[in-house]
Design an enzyme around this catalytic site. Structure first.
Site, PDB file in Angstrom:
ATOM      1  N   ASP A 115       2.351 -14.070  17.821  1.00  0.00           N
ATOM      2  CA  ASP A 115       2.168 -15.494  17.608  1.00  0.00           C
ATOM      3  C   ASP A 115       0.704 -15.905  17.459  1.00  0.00           C
ATOM      4  OD1 ASP A 115       3.446 -18.378  17.882  1.00  0.00           O
ATOM      5  OD2 ASP A 115       1.680 -18.322  19.165  1.00  0.00           O
TER       6      ASP A 115
ATOM      7  N   GLY B 197       4.321 -20.533  16.542  1.00  0.00           N
ATOM      8  CA  GLY B 197       4.743 -19.772  15.372  1.00  0.00           C
ATOM      9  C   GLY B 197       6.092 -19.103  15.599  1.00  0.00           C
ATOM     10  N   ASP B 198       6.263 -18.499  16.775  1.00  0.00           N
ATOM     11  CA  ASP B 198       7.547 -17.895  17.129  1.00  0.00           C
ATOM     12  C   ASP B 198       8.655 -18.943  17.161  1.00  0.00           C
ATOM     13  OD1 ASP B 198       6.979 -15.151  17.467  1.00  0.00           O
ATOM     14  OD2 ASP B 198       6.058 -15.538  19.399  1.00  0.00           O
ATOM     15  N   LEU B 199       8.370 -20.060  17.810  1.00  0.00           N
ATOM     16  CA  LEU B 199       9.394 -21.093  17.968  1.00  0.00           C
ATOM     17  C   LEU B 199       9.796 -21.685  16.620  1.00  0.00           C
ATOM     18  CD1 LEU B 199       7.920 -22.849  21.122  1.00  0.00           C
ATOM     19  CD2 LEU B 199       9.880 -21.311  21.032  1.00  0.00           C
TER      20      LEU B 199
ATOM     21  N   GLY C 268      11.918 -19.247  14.686  1.00  0.00           N
ATOM     22  CA  GLY C 268      13.277 -19.272  15.196  1.00  0.00           C
ATOM     23  C   GLY C 268      14.049 -20.484  14.714  1.00  0.00           C
TER      24      GLY C 268
END
Length: 389
Positions: free
Chosen positions: A144, A172-174, A177
């Site tokens: 991230d 970025g990860d969230l 997703g």
């Protein structure tokens, strides 16, 4: 009320955050999510901490708890014949498969996309990578904070242009997703017409660029390169963080009428040189900020907030995380849920951010389930597969 995705089965091969977050979103809407984990170790985030909670001989990572509610856990060694056999059976039974391996890893395990669709033509595959599945850097691993820097987010975040700053959560990860789950639901809807699944791809790079909003068009259309400007909006003024007698207050004037109301109420000439229009105020932001800080200096926060509310001026305080979860407004929105964990007992978790029109509960299911312990559902999932066979 039935859950929107209660007839959907998801096989979650992902780990860390982007893929698990996408699968959790589908689980929140009622899908059955079967999380496949490595024997003995499990998802990487099971070891991420502190903080850990629970017994010392079997501590639970709160990081893991954040991304795995409403799931089951089965342990499989995907390099073994048994592991590959069980995964094959899961693929045949599933509607969705989520993976965030580096590009090519799933192929080497014996499950390339064409093989997955040969096993199950209706399967929707969500594949999340760091920087994309192709292109000159398609094989790069993605983390991230690295993606936040590479995708430009850190350059527009922080106190000034010389101090790049990451966002305080793995955004970025969230986002990857969230975009991934959105793509899955779209592909499932399309499947009703075509009878076939397809591959949905996104990446940390794509997700962050997709959230650039006005910072993106400022460059692509006007050639303007945005820079970090602290807690003040680059295109609106006053819109940001100001100081009062006993702390900080945030004020957002999104129109000229709001500015006139604010200025007049605090003895400021709204048409003063350099402050008559939003364009002038944005150019002269330091002047506007200093003027408002001086106007608020003798007023405590508890007085300012209701006064601004009475004027119709959007304003708010800056809460710490504990005060957010203890806030009655947060709880009224179903953003804190209670679940029973096998080793921790009854615990509270952040809840799904979506509610349906009956407002009885958060998310798409009537009852939420705690994140599973490693291999908690080894036996029940295998029994279910045997029954299907």
């Amino acid at each position: 009320m039935t859950a929107p995705l209660e007839d959907i089965t998801v096989v979650d091969l992902s780990r860390a955050l982007a893929g698990p977050h996408a699968a959790m979103m589908l689980g929140d809407m009622g899908a059955r999510v079967i999380k496949v984990e490595t024997p003995g170790a499990g998802d990487d985030t099971r070891g991420w901490g502190p903080p850990f909670v629970g017994p010392e001989d079997d501590p639970v990572s709160t990081y893991y708890l954040s991304a795995n509610r409403n799931k089951e856990s089965i342990t499989l060694d995907l390099k073994s014949d048994d592991g590959r056999d069980v995964l094959t059976r899961l693929v045949r039974a599933a509607d969705v498969l989520v993976e965030n391996f580096r590009p090519g890893v799933l192929d080497r395990l014996g499950f390339p996309v064409d093989q997955l669709h040969e096993l199950n033509p209706r399967l929707v595959v969500l594949s999340i990578s760091g920087f994309g599945h192709d292109g000159p850097q398609g094989g790069r691993p993605g983390y991230d904070q690295i993606a936040q820097g590479e995708a430009g987010l850190m350059s527009v975040t922080g106190p000034d242009a010389d101090t790049p700053q990451r966002v305080g959560v793995p955004i970025g990860d969230l986002l990857a997703g969230m975009y991934g789950a959105y793509g899955v639901v779209s592909a499932l809807h399309e499947r009703f017409r075509t009878g076939r699944g397809r591959v949905v791809r996104t990446s940390l790079l794509a997700a962050i660029v997709g959230a650039h909003a006005f910072q993106g068009t400022a460059y692509t259309v006007a050639g303007h390169v945005g820079r970090a400007q602290g807690n003040h909006h680059p295109s609106l003024s006053p819109y940001g963080l100001f100081h009062c007698k006993d702390g900080d207050i945030q004020v957002a004037c999104g129109s000229e009428s709001l500015w006139v109301k604010l200025a007049t109420a605090f003895g400021i000439d709204p048409a003063a040189p350099g402050m008559a229009t939003n364009r002038e105020r944005t150019v002269n932001r330091d002047q506007v900020t200093a003027t408002l800080n001086a106007a608020f200096a003798d007023h405590p926060l508890a007085e300012l907030l209701p006064r601004l509310a009475a004027l119709g001026i959007p304003a708010g305080e800056v809460r710490t995380i504990d005060r957010v979860y203890d806030w009655d407004q947060t709880r009224s929105q179903g953003l804190v849920i209670e679940v029973d964990h096998p080793s921790l007992g009854t615990i509270e978790l952040p809840g799904p951010p979506i509610r349906f029109d009956d407002n009885a509960y958060a998310g798409g299911r009537a009852e939420h389930v705690a994140p599973p312990t490693l291999g908690q559902h080894d036996e029940s999932v295998r029994t279910w597969l045997d029954e299907l066979d």
